[in-house]
Design a protein around this motif. Structure first.
Motif, mmCIF file in Angstrom:
data_model
loop_
_atom_site.group_PDB
_atom_site.id
_atom_site.type_symbol
_atom_site.label_atom_id
_atom_site.label_comp_id
_atom_site.label_asym_id
_atom_site.label_seq_id
_atom_site.Cartn_x
_atom_site.Cartn_y
_atom_site.Cartn_z
ATOM 1 N N GLU A 1 15.554 2.020 -4.515
ATOM 2 C CA GLU A 1 14.662 2.421 -5.597
ATOM 3 C C GLU A 1 13.401 1.569 -5.514
ATOM 4 N N ASN A 2 12.239 2.232 -5.454
ATOM 5 C CA ASN A 2 10.963 1.533 -5.287
ATOM 6 C C ASN A 2 9.956 2.134 -6.261
ATOM 7 N N GLU A 3 9.459 1.315 -7.155
ATOM 8 C CA GLU A 3 8.603 1.786 -8.236
ATOM 9 C C GLU A 3 7.257 1.071 -8.209
ATOM 10 N N VAL A 4 6.178 1.837 -8.072
ATOM 11 C CA VAL A 4 4.846 1.273 -8.261
ATOM 12 C C VAL A 4 4.644 1.046 -9.754
ATOM 13 N N VAL A 5 4.257 -0.165 -10.121
ATOM 14 C CA VAL A 5 4.100 -0.512 -11.535
ATOM 15 C C VAL A 5 2.832 0.134 -12.069
ATOM 16 N N ILE A 6 2.987 0.983 -13.072
ATOM 17 C CA ILE A 6 1.858 1.689 -13.679
ATOM 18 C C ILE A 6 1.837 1.369 -15.166
ATOM 19 N N ALA A 7 0.731 0.791 -15.620
ATOM 20 C CA ALA A 7 0.548 0.460 -17.033
ATOM 21 C C ALA A 7 -0.782 1.039 -17.485
ATOM 22 N N ASN B 1 -2.846 -6.764 -7.464
ATOM 23 C CA ASN B 1 -2.625 -8.197 -7.628
ATOM 24 C C ASN B 1 -3.383 -8.977 -6.574
ATOM 25 N N GLU B 2 -3.796 -10.181 -6.926
ATOM 26 C CA GLU B 2 -4.436 -11.092 -5.978
ATOM 27 C C GLU B 2 -3.421 -12.143 -5.564
ATOM 28 N N GLY B 3 -2.839 -12.002 -4.366
ATOM 29 C CA GLY B 3 -1.888 -12.992 -3.878
ATOM 30 C C GLY B 3 -0.465 -12.697 -4.310
ATOM 31 N N VAL B 4 0.312 -13.782 -4.555
ATOM 32 C CA VAL B 4 1.733 -13.666 -4.851
ATOM 33 C C VAL B 4 1.937 -13.352 -6.335
ATOM 34 N N ALA B 5 2.901 -12.480 -6.635
ATOM 35 C CA ALA B 5 3.323 -12.199 -8.007
ATOM 36 C C ALA B 5 4.797 -12.564 -8.145
ATOM 37 N N ALA B 6 5.334 -12.512 -9.360
ATOM 38 C CA ALA B 6 6.724 -12.906 -9.606
ATOM 39 C C ALA B 6 7.361 -11.952 -10.602
ATOM 40 N N VAL B 7 8.678 -11.734 -10.453
ATOM 41 C CA VAL B 7 9.445 -10.890 -11.361
ATOM 42 C C VAL B 7 10.625 -11.686 -11.891
ATOM 43 N N ASP B 8 10.986 -11.457 -13.163
ATOM 44 C CA ASP B 8 12.113 -12.189 -13.739
ATOM 45 C C ASP B 8 13.427 -11.503 -13.386
ATOM 46 N N SER B 9 14.543 -12.092 -13.800
ATOM 47 C CA SER B 9 15.865 -11.620 -13.385
ATOM 48 C C SER B 9 16.281 -10.310 -14.037
ATOM 49 N N THR B 10 15.577 -9.866 -15.084
ATOM 50 C CA THR B 10 15.893 -8.576 -15.690
ATOM 51 C C THR B 10 15.204 -7.424 -14.977
ATOM 52 N N GLY B 11 14.168 -7.726 -14.197
ATOM 53 C CA GLY B 11 13.363 -6.675 -13.589
ATOM 54 C C GLY B 11 12.404 -6.019 -14.558
ATOM 55 N N ASN B 12 12.293 -6.553 -15.768
ATOM 56 C CA ASN B 12 11.456 -5.944 -16.802
ATOM 57 C C ASN B 12 10.209 -6.756 -17.135
ATOM 58 N N GLU C 1 0.816 -1.210 0.000
ATOM 59 C CA GLU C 1 0.000 0.000 0.000
ATOM 60 C C GLU C 1 0.854 1.267 0.000
ATOM 61 N N ARG C 2 2.153 1.128 -0.044
ATOM 62 C CA ARG C 2 3.064 2.263 0.044
ATOM 63 C C ARG C 2 3.273 2.913 -1.329
ATOM 64 N N PHE C 3 3.887 4.097 -1.305
ATOM 65 C CA PHE C 3 4.499 4.757 -2.459
ATOM 66 C C PHE C 3 3.528 5.340 -3.485
ATOM 67 N N SER D 1 -3.574 -2.951 -2.118
ATOM 68 C CA SER D 1 -2.150 -3.066 -2.429
ATOM 69 C C SER D 1 -1.876 -3.138 -3.930
ATOM 70 N N CYS D 2 -0.722 -2.576 -4.310
ATOM 71 C CA CYS D 2 -0.290 -2.536 -5.706
ATOM 72 C C CYS D 2 1.023 -3.285 -5.875
ATOM 73 N N LEU D 3 1.311 -3.656 -7.119
ATOM 74 C CA LEU D 3 2.614 -4.214 -7.439
ATOM 75 C C LEU D 3 3.673 -3.119 -7.322
ATOM 76 N N THR D 4 4.695 -3.379 -6.498
ATOM 77 C CA THR D 4 5.790 -2.439 -6.298
ATOM 78 C C THR D 4 7.101 -3.175 -6.516
ATOM 79 N N LEU D 5 7.931 -2.649 -7.417
ATOM 80 C CA LEU D 5 9.199 -3.278 -7.758
ATOM 81 C C LEU D 5 10.337 -2.516 -7.092
ATOM 82 N N SER D 6 11.224 -3.251 -6.399
ATOM 83 C CA SER D 6 12.342 -2.634 -5.687
ATOM 84 C C SER D 6 13.646 -3.308 -6.090
ATOM 85 N N ASN D 7 14.741 -2.541 -6.022
ATOM 86 C CA ASN D 7 16.051 -3.163 -6.188
ATOM 87 C C ASN D 7 16.457 -3.836 -4.885
ATOM 88 N N SER D 8 17.603 -4.496 -4.869
ATOM 89 C CA SER D 8 17.924 -5.390 -3.753
ATOM 90 C C SER D 8 18.212 -4.664 -2.449
#
Length: 413
Positions: A228-234, A241-252, A207-209, A217-224
């Motif tokens: 840097e913390n980015e709310v995903v906006i499309a 999201n409903e439940g768990v989501a996943a990100v690949d190794s590129t972050g894209n 719910e942040r950012f 709650s929204c999908l939020t992508l952060s570096n390690s």
């Protein structure tokens, strides 16, 4: 061991690399008769060893002191070889200054800590002044390319007493409270957390950012390090999201669960191109199941595993689909031996690991070969063993209930 000392010779910089190439055609053979660097494997994994074979044949008439360099170039960064660490570190420093010495296929093992495309140089310059001299007849070198692959870091993330933590999967490691880090940046609640296969990206349902995430709650992508913390906006909207989501190794590339598709719950992928998140694409149009959730992206970023079924909680199958929406298939379905599956994940070689409710073993972790459907228990002596997560080295973290002397709750194993 004198030959090891002079191996401390490295320069890493595109400018220097270009300078070396331009100079090679101008040098004479008055100081060096032959110089070579070779490696048997031009692709290794991060934190692994690459072994270089070095050859140096001085000209018989050469008697001047020289600088010896072991050069590494990655992008615009310049490195030298540190003999104490047995790895490259940023900077420019010769390993050895003195009389030139003959080398005959001398092996040099080097540990690489950072992934990327490298050019590795073994070089001699005939002016022993601690500088890289590249005038005509002064510089002699050989180069080999090297690819260092990023691999999954052995990090476990988990929820405990309402807070997110992460811990290295090594004996004696101490957990780090991620929620405390996030609380210093923004207020709000968090629902789930996941980490990319290479450990570089964290995906938090938070719910942040962003104002549109408060209360939902929204999908939020952060570096390690969460700097840097980015709310995903499309399409000008945050993604819930409903439940768990996943990100690949590129972050894209992010895979998440939502309604709005052809089923009660569908899997969607959203891709980032040119720093902009594109319109999400539904992945599970071909699924025969109403509930598709709990994604796990493969290490190569080509496909995703997930739970699938017609009940939100019971009798789940395991499905897979490519991240372009093609190739949907059922990897596992309940039968007379297995009542259902949960939390599938990929091993580094593409085998599937999942919790299966086995008639013989109870809730236990199994491996499934996707192409044959062969099912094998990982540790059949451990039952009530749940929620497997495969680490970068192939080990499996899980939540185990039945430890002797335990207190009757799931423990991280």
């Amino acid at each position: 061991m004198r030959y090891i000392i002079f191996l401390l010779l490295l320069v890493q910089s595109i400018a220097y690399a270009e300078q070396l190439h331009e100079t090679q055609s101008k040098i004479s053979a008055s100081a060096v008769a032959d110089i070579r660097i070779e490696t048997q494997n031009r692709t290794v994994s991060v934190n692994s060893v690459a072994t270089f074979l070095l050859d140096l044949q001085p000209d018989s008439s050469s008697s001047k002191p020289v600088d010896l360099w072991f050069l590494g170039v990655k992008g615009s960064t310049l490195y030298y070889f540190d003999i104490a660490l047995m790895q490259f570190v940023p900077g420019l420093y010769p390993v050895y200054q003195g009389d030139i010495i003959e080398l005959n296929h001398v092996p040099l093992p080097v540990v690489f800590r950072e992934p990327g495309e490298y050019q590795i140089y073994f070089a001699v310059d005939t002016i022993a002044n601690g500088k890289l001299d590249s005038g005509q007849g002064e510089l002699f070198y050989s180069m080999t390319p090297l690819t260092i692959k990023a691999e999954g870091k052995n990090i476990i993330t988990y929820l405990y007493n309402g807070d997110f933590y992460r811990i290295d999967a090594v004996p004696g490691a101490h957990p780090e409270n991620i929620s405390n880090i996030l609380n210093l940046l923004s207020s709000g609640n968090d629902d789930s957390i996941n980490v990319s296969p290479n450990g570089e990206w964290y995906l938090v349902l938070s719910e942040r950012f962003h104002a549109d995430c408060a209360g939902w709650s929204c999908l939020t992508l952060s570096n390690s390090d969460f700097s840097e913390n980015e709310v995903v906006i499309a399409d000008n909207s945050v993604i819930h999201n409903e439940g768990v989501a996943a990100v690949d190794s590129t972050g894209n590339r992010i895979v998440y669960t939502s309604d709005g598709g052809t089923h009660i719950r569908d899997m969607w992928v959203v891709n980032r191109e040119n720093n902009k998140w594109k319109t999400p694409i539904m992945l599970t149009g071909a699924s025969p199941f109403e509930y598709n959730s709990i994604p796990s992206i493969s290490g190569n970023g080509n496909s995703v595993l997930f739970e699938c079924g017609n009940d939100p909680y019971m009798n789940k199958s395991i499905c897979q689909v490519n991240l372009d929406g093609t190739g949907f298939r059922v990897i596992f379905a309940p039968d007379h031996s297995y009542r259902g599956a949960r939390t599938p994940d990929y091993t580094p070689d593409g085998t599937v690991v999942a919790e299966l409710d086995s008639v013989e073993h109870g809730e236990t972790i199994f491996k499934i070969v996707p192409d044959t459907g062969q099912i094998t228990p990982v540790n059949p002596e451990f039952n009530n063993d749940n929620s497997p997560c495969v680490l970068g080295n192939g080990n499996i973290a899980s939540l185990w209930l039945n430890r002797e002397g335990g207190n009757g709750i799931h423990e991280l194993k």
